[in-house]
Design a protein around this motif. Structure first.
Motif, PDB file in Angstrom:
ATOM      1  N   GLN A  65     -74.758 -11.838 -60.217  1.00 27.16           N
ATOM      2  CA  GLN A  65     -75.207 -11.007 -61.437  1.00 27.16           C
ATOM      3  C   GLN A  65     -77.021 -10.418 -61.169  1.00 27.16           C
ATOM      4  N   PHE A  66     -76.847  -9.587 -61.962  1.00 25.08           N
ATOM      5  CA  PHE A  66     -78.395  -9.167 -61.549  1.00 25.08           C
ATOM      6  C   PHE A  66     -78.658  -9.941 -62.311  1.00 25.08           C
ATOM      7  N   ARG A  67     -80.605 -10.237 -62.239  1.00 25.88           N
ATOM      8  CA  ARG A  67     -81.328 -10.096 -63.529  1.00 25.88           C
ATOM      9  C   ARG A  67     -82.651  -9.076 -63.441  1.00 25.88           C
ATOM     10  N   GLU A  68     -82.411  -8.619 -64.721  1.00 23.71           N
ATOM     11  CA  GLU A  68     -83.592  -7.684 -64.998  1.00 23.71           C
ATOM     12  C   GLU A  68     -83.782  -7.170 -64.317  1.00 23.71           C
ATOM     13  N   PRO A  69     -81.971  -5.665 -63.990  1.00 27.22           N
ATOM     14  CA  PRO A  69     -82.354  -4.555 -63.509  1.00 27.22           C
ATOM     15  C   PRO A  69     -83.376  -4.027 -64.128  1.00 27.22           C
ATOM     16  N   GLN A  70     -83.769  -2.912 -63.459  1.00 28.67           N
ATOM     17  CA  GLN A  70     -85.159  -2.281 -64.323  1.00 28.67           C
ATOM     18  C   GLN A  70     -84.797  -0.518 -63.990  1.00 28.67           C
ATOM     19  N   ASP A  71     -84.273  -0.116 -61.822  1.00 31.66           N
ATOM     20  CA  ASP A  71     -84.547   1.281 -62.153  1.00 31.66           C
ATOM     21  C   ASP A  71     -83.106   1.755 -61.449  1.00 31.66           C
ATOM     22  N   TYR A  80     -79.150   3.603 -55.087  1.00 33.06           N
ATOM     23  CA  TYR A  80     -80.006   2.449 -55.102  1.00 33.06           C
ATOM     24  C   TYR A  80     -81.004   2.106 -57.283  1.00 33.06           C
ATOM     25  N   LEU A  81     -80.512   0.879 -56.211  1.00 38.09           N
ATOM     26  CA  LEU A  81     -81.117   0.247 -57.353  1.00 38.09           C
ATOM     27  C   LEU A  81     -81.900  -1.473 -57.715  1.00 38.09           C
ATOM     28  N   ALA A  82     -82.610  -1.340 -58.394  1.00 39.72           N
ATOM     29  CA  ALA A  82     -83.862  -2.154 -58.180  1.00 39.72           C
ATOM     30  C   ALA A  82     -83.623  -3.589 -59.301  1.00 39.72           C
ATOM     31  N   ASP A  83     -83.101  -4.671 -58.245  1.00 41.91           N
ATOM     32  CA  ASP A  83     -82.799  -5.676 -59.374  1.00 41.91           C
ATOM     33  C   ASP A  83     -83.609  -6.580 -59.058  1.00 41.91           C
ATOM     34  N   THR A  84     -84.825  -6.255 -60.270  1.00 41.51           N
ATOM     35  CA  THR A  84     -85.934  -6.892 -59.793  1.00 41.51           C
ATOM     36  C   THR A  84     -86.442  -9.155 -60.635  1.00 41.51           C
ATOM     37  N   GLY A  85     -85.597  -9.060 -61.573  1.00 45.40           N
ATOM     38  CA  GLY A  85     -85.774 -10.324 -61.116  1.00 45.40           C
ATOM     39  C   GLY A  85     -84.619 -11.153 -59.682  1.00 45.40           C
ATOM     40  N   ASN A  86     -84.117 -10.651 -58.526  1.00 44.81           N
ATOM     41  CA  ASN A  86     -83.501 -10.875 -57.903  1.00 44.81           C
ATOM     42  C   ASN A  86     -84.126 -10.728 -56.672  1.00 44.81           C
ATOM     43  N   THR A 117     -91.835  -9.464 -48.245  1.00 44.47           N
ATOM     44  CA  THR A 117     -90.918  -9.596 -48.515  1.00 44.47           C
ATOM     45  C   THR A 117     -91.087  -8.748 -49.844  1.00 44.47           C
ATOM     46  N   PHE A 118     -90.432  -8.270 -50.968  1.00 46.80           N
ATOM     47  CA  PHE A 118     -90.761  -7.431 -52.324  1.00 46.80           C
ATOM     48  C   PHE A 118     -90.748  -8.910 -53.296  1.00 46.80           C
ATOM     49  N   ASP A 119     -91.561  -8.406 -53.797  1.00 41.70           N
ATOM     50  CA  ASP A 119     -92.097  -9.378 -55.756  1.00 41.70           C
ATOM     51  C   ASP A 119     -91.679  -8.500 -56.471  1.00 41.70           C
ATOM     52  N   ARG A 120     -90.286  -8.926 -57.216  1.00 44.35           N
ATOM     53  CA  ARG A 120     -90.025  -7.809 -58.543  1.00 44.35           C
ATOM     54  C   ARG A 120     -90.249  -6.604 -58.265  1.00 44.35           C
ATOM     55  N   PRO A 121     -89.606  -6.053 -57.538  1.00 39.98           N
ATOM     56  CA  PRO A 121     -89.815  -4.855 -57.330  1.00 39.98           C
ATOM     57  C   PRO A 121     -89.263  -4.164 -58.866  1.00 39.98           C
ATOM     58  N   ARG A 122     -90.043  -3.141 -59.328  1.00 36.35           N
ATOM     59  CA  ARG A 122     -88.996  -2.233 -60.550  1.00 36.35           C
ATOM     60  C   ARG A 122     -89.033  -0.843 -60.485  1.00 36.35           C
ATOM     61  N   GLY A 123     -89.281  -0.159 -59.521  1.00 30.57           N
ATOM     62  CA  GLY A 123     -89.194   1.144 -59.669  1.00 30.57           C
ATOM     63  C   GLY A 123     -88.256   1.345 -57.730  1.00 30.57           C
ATOM     64  N   VAL A 124     -87.443   2.335 -57.554  1.00 31.54           N
ATOM     65  CA  VAL A 124     -87.283   2.712 -56.605  1.00 31.54           C
ATOM     66  C   VAL A 124     -87.070   4.269 -56.924  1.00 31.54           C
ATOM     67  N   PRO A 358     -81.284  -1.035 -72.705  1.00 31.05           N
ATOM     68  CA  PRO A 358     -81.459   0.033 -71.618  1.00 31.05           C
ATOM     69  C   PRO A 358     -82.614  -0.077 -70.567  1.00 31.05           C
ATOM     70  N   THR A 359     -82.346  -0.019 -69.527  1.00 30.70           N
ATOM     71  CA  THR A 359     -83.455  -0.650 -68.529  1.00 30.70           C
ATOM     72  C   THR A 359     -84.017   1.751 -67.754  1.00 30.70           C
ATOM     73  N   ALA A 360     -82.635   2.346 -67.218  1.00 26.86           N
ATOM     74  CA  ALA A 360     -82.591   3.019 -66.682  1.00 26.86           C
ATOM     75  C   ALA A 360     -80.976   4.037 -66.467  1.00 26.86           C
TER      76      ALA A 360
END
Length: 502
Positions: A65-71, A80-86, A117-124, A358-360
Motif C-alpha cells: 500500500q501507498f504511505r502518505e503519497p504527496q505528488d 510519476y507518483l511520489a510515495d512519500t512514506g515509502n 537514497t530518497f528520504d520522504r520525497p514530496r514532489g516530482v 486529497p494531496t495531488a
C-alpha cells in the motif's frame, strides 16, 4: 419568499455530505448559478480506474500500500507518483484502454557513481520543455535538497540549502532554518521554482545551474487603516501581542503549457486561494465569473467537515480549463479561463470517486488523476477520471471557440443545453459565439439571460455602433430638419406679419 426558499435549499444541500446523492462510481455533480445556488448537473467525469498500492506489481513483487503519497506528475503516458512514506517514486505507464503497468520504482538516484537514497520525497516534476525534455526534478524533502536528474536517474545537479552569505541577506533562507522542498516545477527557460514548507515569502527561484535567485510571487500584504492606527497608538507590549500581517504560505504549484505558474493556498480568509503568476510573480488570473474561484460558496457542518474549501492542488487541461482540488471535502472544481465555474464533482469518503485526504492532481490531456494521501489500510489511492459524453460536449464547445469555429461552438453549446438546460455557462457560450459571429442583438439576449453585465456591455457597444452606422442618414436628416425648420418658420411668420401690416 423565493430568495428565502433558495437560501434554505442551498443550506440543506451543502450541510450534508454529498455521498447521499452519489450515482455510480462518481459523486453528485453540481455547479452554481448567478444567484449562488447549487444546481445539480450531469456527470462531466467518470471513474475509469481506482488503484491501490496493493494492485501494483513490479518484477513480480507486490509494491504494497501507498504511505502518505504527496505528488503526481504526468509525462506523456507515464505517471510519476511520489510515495512519500515509502521513500520512493513509482512510475506507472497508462494505455488507451485504461489499463496500466508499473514501469519503474525508484528509491535512489546515482550521484558520482554511488546511489543516494530518497528520504520522504514530496514532489516530482518531469520536463516537457525543449532543451530539458525528459529530465526529472525530485523534492527530496527530509534530505533538504532538490535533485535534478537525467532520464536514467543520474544526478545532474544537487541543490541544497540556499542560505549562503551575500550583502542582501533578506533574500536568503537563514542558516538556522530548514530547507524542506515540497513541490517543484521548471519553466521553458530552465528556471526552477520550489514550494518549500514553512516559507511564506513566495516561491523559491533557482537558476538553471541551481543558484538561488530569490523569492517570487508572494502576495501583497494589505494592512487596513484601522490596523495601522491601533498599531500606532499601541504600547510595545501590545504590538508584540498583535497578530502579524504576513504573506500566505503556498502549498502547491503547477506550470501550464504557456509557462505561467498556478499556485494554491489553503489558508483561511484569503481572497484568492488559487492564482496564476507571470514571470514577475504578478497574479494575472482573469476572474470574470459571477464569483471568484474559491470553491464552494455555501457550506455547513456534516461528516466532520466544516468551513470553506481548502485548495491543495491545481492542474490545467489543454483548452485553458483549470481544475483545483479541495482537501476539506474532497471535491474537484473546474473553471474556464475567464473564471466561470463549469462543474464540481467528488466528495468525502473512502471509495471510488471519493477522497479522505486529497494531496495531488495532474492530467494526461483531458484525463485526470487524483491522489488520496489518507492514512490507514486502503485509504491512500490513485483515481483516474475520464470525460463523459456531457463532458466531451463542453470540451468540444471550448475547443471550437478557441479555434475560431464559432458556428460549431454554438452547435455544441446547444447540445449541452439539450442535456442540461440549467447550465448557465452554456448560455454565455452561445452569447460569445453570437458575439464573434456579429449577431450582437442575439448575444445581448443570451448575456441578459445570465445577468452577464460585462458581456452584455460589449455586445451592446458593438450593436450601438452598427446601428449608428446604418441609421446615420436618418439621424442626420432629423438633425438637419431640427436646425433648418426654426429659422424657416421664423422667416415665414415675419413675412406674414409684414404682409398683414401693409
Amino acid at each position: 419568499m423565493k430568495k428565502l426558499c433558495c437560501f434554505l435549499l442551498a443550506a440543506m444541500l451543502l450541510a450534508v455530505p454529498f455521498t447521499a446523492f452519489a450515482s455510480g462510481p462518481t459523486n453528485f455533480t453540481y455547479t452554481y448559478n448567478q444567484w449562488h445556488t447549487p444546481i445539480p448537473s450531469p456527470d462531466a467525469y467518470r471513474v475509469t480506474a481506482y488503484i491501490l498500492g496493493q494492485h501494483l506489481y513490479f518484477n513480480g513483487e507486490n509494491l504494497g500500500q501507498f504511505r502518505e503519497p504527496q505528488d503526481l506528475h504526468a509525462h506523456g503516458n507515464l505517471l510519476y507518483l511520489a510515495d512519500t512514506g515509502n521513500d520512493r517514486i513509482i512510475v506507472i505507464e497508462f494505455f488507451e484502454d485504461t489499463t496500466w503497468e508499473v514501469a519503474g520504482v525508484h528509491t535512489y538516484a546515482m550521484l558520482d557513481g554511488e546511489p543516494t537514497t530518497f528520504d520522504r520525497p514530496r514532489g516530482v516534476f518531469v520536463s516537457d520543455w525543449y532543451g530539458s525534455y525528459g529530465e526529472i526534478w525530485v523534492a527530496d524533502t527530509h534530505n533538504q535538497r532538490v535533485l535534478h536528474l537525467d532520464a536514467d536517474w543520474n544526478v545532474i545537479t544537487e541543490i541544497g540549502h540556499p542560505g549562503i552569505y551575500v550583502e542582501d541577506v533578506r533574500s536568503l533562507l537563514p542558516y538556522y532554518s530548514d530547507f524542506l522542498p515540497a513541490k517543484v516545477a521548471v519553466d521553458f527557460s530552465g528556471r526552477l521554482f520550489v514550494q518549500a514548507l514553512h516559507i511564506n515569502r513566495g516561491l523559491m527561484e533557482f537558476d538553471r545551474d541551481g543558484t538561488f535567485a530569490g523569492y517570487m510571487g508572494a502576495p501583497e500584504v494589505v494592512v487596513t487603516p484601522i490596523d495601522q492606527f491601533f498599531r500606532f497608538i499601541a504600547t510595545p507590549a501590545q504590538r508584540e501581542a498583535m497578530i502579524l500581517n504576513v504573506p500566505v504560505e503556498y502549498n502547491n504549484l503547477h506550470i501550464d503549457s504557456q509557462g505561467f505558474i498556478f499556485v494554491t493556498t489553503s489558508q483561511e480568509d484569503i481572497e484568492f486561494p488559487v492564482a496564476r503568476l507571470n514571470a514577475m510573480g504578478e497574479d494575472i488570473m482573469i476572474r470574470n465569473g459571477w464569483y471568484y474561484p474559491i470553491g464552494d460558496l455555501w457550506w455547513g457542518a456534516g461528516a466532520d467537515r466544516s468551513g470553506p474549501s481548502e485548495f491543495v492542488a491545481v492542474t490545467t487541461i489543454p483548452n485553458d480549463i483549470f481544475i483545483v482540488f479541495d482537501r476539506n471535502r474532497g471535491r474537484l472544481f473546474a473553471y474556464d479561463s475567464q473564471g466561470h465555474l463549469l462543474y464540481v464533482f467528488g466528495g468525502p469518503g473512502n471509495r471510488e470517486g471519493f477522497f479522505t485526504f486529497p494531496t495531488a492532481l495532474t492530467n494526461m490531456g483531458f484525463t485526470l488523476f487524483a491522489l488520496d494521501g489518507g492514512h490507514g489500510p486502503n485509504a491512500s489511492a490513485l483515481t483516474r477520471f475520464d470525460l463523459t459524453e456531457y463532458g466531451e460536449l463542453i470540451k468540444y464547445a471550448f475547443d471550437m471557440y478557441q479555434r475560431g469555429l464559432y458556428e460549431e461552438s454554438y452547435l455544441y453549446w446547444n447540445e449541452v443545453l439539450r442535456i442540461n438546460g440549467n447550465f448557465g455557462l452554456a448560455y454565455i457560450g452561445i452569447a460569445r459565439a453570437h458575439l464573434r459571429m456579429g449577431n450582437y442583438r442575439e448575444a445581448m439576449r443570451f448575456f441578459r439571460l445570465q445577468s452577464d453585465t460585462l458581456g452584455y456591455g460589449r455586445a451592446f457597444n458593438f450593436y450601438r455602433r452598427i446601428w449608428m452606422e446604418e441609421n446615420f442618414w436618418i439621424i442626420a436628416s432629423g438633425l438637419g430638419v431640427l436646425i433648418i425648420i426654426p429659422p424657416v418658420v421664423k422667416t415665414i411668420k415675419k413675412l406674414r406679419k409684414e404682409i398683414n401690416e401693409s
